[in-house]
Structure formats: structure tokens, C-alpha cells
Design an enzyme around this catalytic site. Structure first.
Site, short mmCIF file in Angstrom:
data_model
loop_
_atom_site.label_atom_id
_atom_site.label_comp_id
_atom_site.label_asym_id
_atom_site.label_seq_id
_atom_site.Cartn_x
_atom_site.Cartn_y
_atom_site.Cartn_z
N SER A 93 -6.68 -3.97 -3.87
CA SER A 93 -6.22 -5.21 -2.81
C SER A 93 -6.64 -6.59 -3.48
CB SER A 93 -6.74 -5.11 -1.49
OG SER A 93 -6.68 -6.27 -0.81
N TYR A 107 -1.12 -10.68 -3.16
CA TYR A 107 -0.73 -11.51 -2.40
C TYR A 107 -0.54 -12.95 -2.64
CZ TYR A 107 -2.06 -8.62 1.97
OH TYR A 107 -2.31 -7.72 2.64
N THR A 139 2.75 -7.52 -2.25
CA THR A 139 3.14 -7.22 -0.61
C THR A 139 3.91 -8.14 -0.28
OG1 THR A 139 0.77 -5.90 -0.81
CG2 THR A 139 1.79 -6.55 1.22
N LYS A 151 5.92 -3.75 -2.30
CA LYS A 151 5.39 -3.03 -1.06
C LYS A 151 5.76 -3.68 0.27
CE LYS A 151 0.92 -1.30 0.73
NZ LYS A 151 0.59 -2.16 1.70
N HIS A 169 2.99 -1.22 6.49
CA HIS A 169 1.40 -1.93 6.46
C HIS A 169 0.51 -1.03 7.19
CE1 HIS A 169 -0.29 -5.64 4.56
NE2 HIS A 169 -1.24 -5.18 5.05
C1 LIG Z 1 -8.17 -1.50 6.79
C2 LIG Z 1 -6.89 -1.79 5.93
C3 LIG Z 1 -6.63 -2.88 4.99
C4 LIG Z 1 -5.50 -3.06 4.27
N1 LIG Z 1 -5.34 -4.17 3.47
C5 LIG Z 1 -4.34 -4.22 2.77
C6 LIG Z 1 -4.11 -5.26 1.80
O1 LIG Z 1 -5.07 -5.84 1.51
N2 LIG Z 1 -3.22 -5.36 1.24
C7 LIG Z 1 -1.90 -4.35 1.12
O2 LIG Z 1 -0.90 -4.57 0.67
N3 LIG Z 1 -2.08 -3.46 2.30
C8 LIG Z 1 -3.17 -3.56 3.10
N4 LIG Z 1 -3.18 -2.40 4.03
C9 LIG Z 1 -2.04 -1.42 4.01
C10 LIG Z 1 -2.15 -0.26 3.38
O3 LIG Z 1 -1.91 -0.54 1.95
C11 LIG Z 1 -1.20 0.84 3.62
O4 LIG Z 1 0.07 0.39 3.70
C12 LIG Z 1 -1.41 1.36 5.01
O5 LIG Z 1 -2.95 1.71 5.01
C13 LIG Z 1 -0.81 2.90 4.90
O6 LIG Z 1 -0.92 3.61 5.88
P1 LIG Z 1 -2.17 4.64 6.30
O7 LIG Z 1 -3.39 3.92 6.60
O8 LIG Z 1 -1.76 5.30 7.60
O9 LIG Z 1 -2.14 5.54 5.26
C14 LIG Z 1 -4.48 -2.21 4.57
C15 LIG Z 1 -4.62 -1.14 5.48
C16 LIG Z 1 -5.50 -0.86 6.22
C17 LIG Z 1 -5.69 0.20 7.05
#
Ligand SMILES: Cc1cc2nc3c(=O)[nH]c(=O)nc-3n(C[C@H](O)[C@H](O)[C@H](O)COP(=O)(O)O)c2cc1C
Length: 364
Positions: free
Chosen positions: A112, A135, A161, A237, A261
Site C-alpha cells: 500500500s 493512490y 486504486t 483496482k 475495497h
Molecule cells: C485495514 C485495511 C486497509 C486497506 N488499505 C488499503 C489500501 O491502502 N489501498 C488499497 O487499495 N486497498 C486497501 N484495502 C482494501 C484491500 O486491498 C482489499 O481490497 C480488501 O481488504 C479485500 O477484502 P478482504 O479484506 O475481505 O480480503 C484495505 C483493506 C483493509 C481491510
């Protein structure tokens, strides 16, 4: 870190339960939570659970191969580490531990933008492929510099993203006045290393961070701009609509991630697996499709692949694994899912990844 008896961990539910018992509540809720009523958060999992499998029998499955090849990299199973922010809330070594876990698992990690470890340091921790999740900031010089540093440190793709022009309303974080603890920063963002996130605030500091610094005007022209400054493969994404998938293909995007997300942006959108068949149809194998959201079982992975995904990304479970046992915990998550996938393949009569087709989905 509490000593964990790994023998008591059989599945990802066990890991999540144990992680919940050791994390401070605000950190657990930041990791766990979704937007608003968390309908999509729940539906990501439920939508997988509602799909039924139609197994084939009398297939020689004495030799099973779960490996797959993504952009020329062969990995042991179609399971990637999703980009998630703030691994420092889970483990002192933060994303350096995650990178280590990716090495142990021999899979791809997507780092990230909002990591607590500098991307250069993360790159030093692993010999497996890294992708950088980008981002896009209003400050284009800063954005350009992130891309150039990612290239220079050996990241092999950019995962942009596109579902977060503003942050979804994660009400748990609003209640908790979520901020980053003072010992954690955002070292990738040299111009804003974290003061925007660690101040006293009311509501979630992340909401203000996104509205102040990220670019709400992001559109397809900006992707052309990114394309003009880098040769790295571009992965988008956060695609949910088949028409956006179609535009992505037309615009020469190298891959997409069907994602909401993790239910953290717009609440009440369907679980991602529900969207996949239509998107696969329109993409028609022209580019790889990845999927994330609620993948917790080997059978979920087989369903995603049957519907046309090349691989899945895992978000929260990696964070639970990191919380429990750093790199060892996160790689345990990978190995549980890989083993479950392998068993699901044996029991569906699919001896290799390419044998997983829509035929193994029960259509009633
Ligand atoms: C705590 C947390 C932080 C996240 N931070 C980002 C991020 O910085 N950038 C991003 O593109 N997606 C972020 N996501 C989304 C994840 O990349 C992903 O799409 C999502 O967690 C998938 O679902 P799952 O947690 O049910 O496996 C985040 C998700 C969580 C749970």
C-alpha cells in the site's frame, strides 16, 4: 507478542478470532470494519457461501498442481497479498514482516501507498515480486516521485486504486476518532509523513487525509498520464461495473482487480463474486482479472477461478496473521488457503488451475 499455539489454528476463522483477542479495539475495528451498515462487508463472504459446487469424479487427482503464472511469475497458488494500510498496528516490523511472509509463501505482495515501512526497505526484505499500490495525490510531483521510486526499487507493477476518490464512511473509525499512534508514520509520502494522521481529531483522521490530499478529479485521462511516465504494467483496482472493465481493456490497462475495497467504500454494493461473471464475459480473456473481498476458504478461490478470475487477493486475514505471529502468521494464512484450495481441487476433479472452469459451478 503472545505465544500462539499454531496447532490450534485450523482455518482463517481461528486466526481472526485470536487476532481480535490481542489487538487494541480501535486497531481491530480499523482492520475489521466496513462502510456504514457493513452490508457489503458481510455480503462479500455470504455471496461466496451461497454458491454451490458441482464436482466431477473419477479423475486422476494423484498429482495436484495449484501453481499459476502471473505476468511471467510462477507462484505456488493463485493467492496474492492485497494492499492494506498500516501494518504497524499489527506487528512491530510492519510491512517488512509482510514482505518476509510473501518470501516464505513465494507469492506476490502488493504494498500500500499508506505503509508504515518505506517501500525501499520493503523491497529489501523479499525476493518475490512486489507490486506497488498507488493512490493518486493532488500533488502530481509527489505522485510521480512515488512511481519513480517504486520502479527504482524493483516493484514490477503498479496497482492504481480507483474506488476511493473520497474515503467511505467507516463509522467504527469515526466513533473511535481513528488516528495513527505517534510511533507510526507514512514514510513513503516524504512531503506528508503522517502529521495529517496523528493529530488530535474528531472523527476518522483518514477521512480528512483522503479529502485533503488525494485527487478527487481522478479519471481516465490521468491513467494516460501515468502510462506516459512509466512502462510498468498498470492494474486498476476497484472495478465493479462491466462498462468500466470494458473501458479498461480499451485503454490498454494490463489487468483489473474486481474489488469493493473489502466493503469499506460504498455500502450496499453486491459481493464481488456476484459481479465477476458479467465482468469476465465482457473482458473475454483479453486481460487478467483478479478478485478480492471475503475470500476465506479454498472453495472461495475455486469459485472465483471458475468464474474467470486469474487469482484472488487476500486482505484482512493477512493482517490477522501478522498480528498473531508476524511473518510466520501471515505465511500461515497463505498455507492454510493453499492447502484448502488443493483439497477442493482434488474433490472437484480439477488437477490443475487451468482445469477449473465454469462447469464446476452448480447451476441448479
Ligand atoms: C485495514 C485495511 C486497509 C486497506 N488499505 C488499503 C489500501 O491502502 N489501498 C488499497 O487499495 N486497498 C486497501 N484495502 C482494501 C484491500 O486491498 C482489499 O481490497 C480488501 O481488504 C479485500 O477484502 P478482504 O479484506 O475481505 O480480503 C484495505 C483493506 C483493509 C481491510
Amino acid at each position: 507478542m503472545k505465544t500462539i499455539n499454531f496447532n490450534s489454528i485450523i482455518n482463517l476463522n481461528d486466526i481472526e478470532r485470536l487476532a481480535e483477542s490481542v489487538l487494541p479495539q480501535y486497531a481491530y475495528e480499523y482492520y475489521f470494519g466496513g462502510a456504514n451498515d457493513e452490508i457489503t462487508l458481510r455480503e462479500n463472504k455470504q455471496a461466496f457461501q451461497q454458491i454451490r459446487i458441482a464436482p466431477r469424479v473419477m479423475v486422476d487427482v494423484s498429482e495436484l498442481d495449484t501453481s499459476t503464472t502471473i505476468f511471467d511469475h510462477t507462484i505456488p497458488a493463485p493467492i496474492l497479498f492485497a494492499p492494506t494500510a498500516f501494518h504497524g498496528l499489527a506487528t512491530p516490523k510492519a510491512e517488512a514482516a509482510t514482505a518476509n511472509a510473501a518470501s516464505i509463501s513465494k507469492t506476490i505482495m502488493i504494498l500500500s501507498t499508506l505503509s508504515n515501512t518505506r517501500m525501499e526497505e520493503v523491497a529489501n526484505q523479499t525476493d518475490t515480486p512486489l507490486w506497488f499500490q498507488l493512490y493518486v495525490y493532488k500533488d502530481r510531483e509527489l505522485t510521480r516521485e512515488l512511481i519513480k521510486r517504486a520502479e527504482k526499487s524493483g516493484f514490477s507493477a503498479l496497482c492504481i486504486t480507483v474506488d476511493a476518490p473520497l474515503l467511505g464512511s467507516r463509522e467504527r473509525d469515526v466513533h473511535n476518532n481513528f488516528t495513527l499512534p505517534e510511533n507510526l508514520s507514512l514514510p513513503n509520502i516524504i512531503a506528508y509523513p503522517g502529521e495529517h494522521l496523528s493529530k488530535e481529531n474528531s472523527g476518522s483522521a483518514l477521512t480528512t487525509y483522503f479529502s485533503t490530499l488525494l485527487d478527487q478529479s481522478l479519471n481516465w485521462k490521468d491513467i494516460e498520464w501515468v502510462r506516459s511516465i512509466t512502462n510498468l504494467p498498470l492494474i486498476l483496482k476497484g472495478i465493479q461495473h462491466p462498462l468500466d472493465a470494458e473501458i479498461a481493456v480499451k485503454n490498454g490497462i494490463d489487468a483489473i482487480v474486481v474489488s469493493n475495497h473489502g466493503g469499506r467504500q460504498l455500502d450496499t454494493v453486491p459481493g464481488t463474486i456476484t459481479l465477476l461473471p458479467k465482468i469476465s464475459e465482457i473482458v473475454n480473456n483479453q486481460i487478467p482479472i483478479f478478485l478480492d473481498g471475503g475470500v476465506r476458504r479454498g472453495t472461495d478461490i475455486i469459485k472465483a477461478l471458475a468464474y474467470g478470475a486469474k487469482a484472488v487477493l487476500i486482505g484482512r486475514p493477512i493482517l490477522w496473521g501478522l498480528t498473531l505471529a508476524g511473518a510466520e502468521g501471515a505465511s500461515k494464512v497463505f498455507s492454510i488457503l493453499k492447502d484448502e484450495l488443493s483439497l477442493a481441487m482434488a474433490l472437484t476433479g480439477t488437477k490443475s488451475i487451468t482445469k477449473i472452469t465454469p462447469d464446476i459451478i452448480w447451476k441448479g
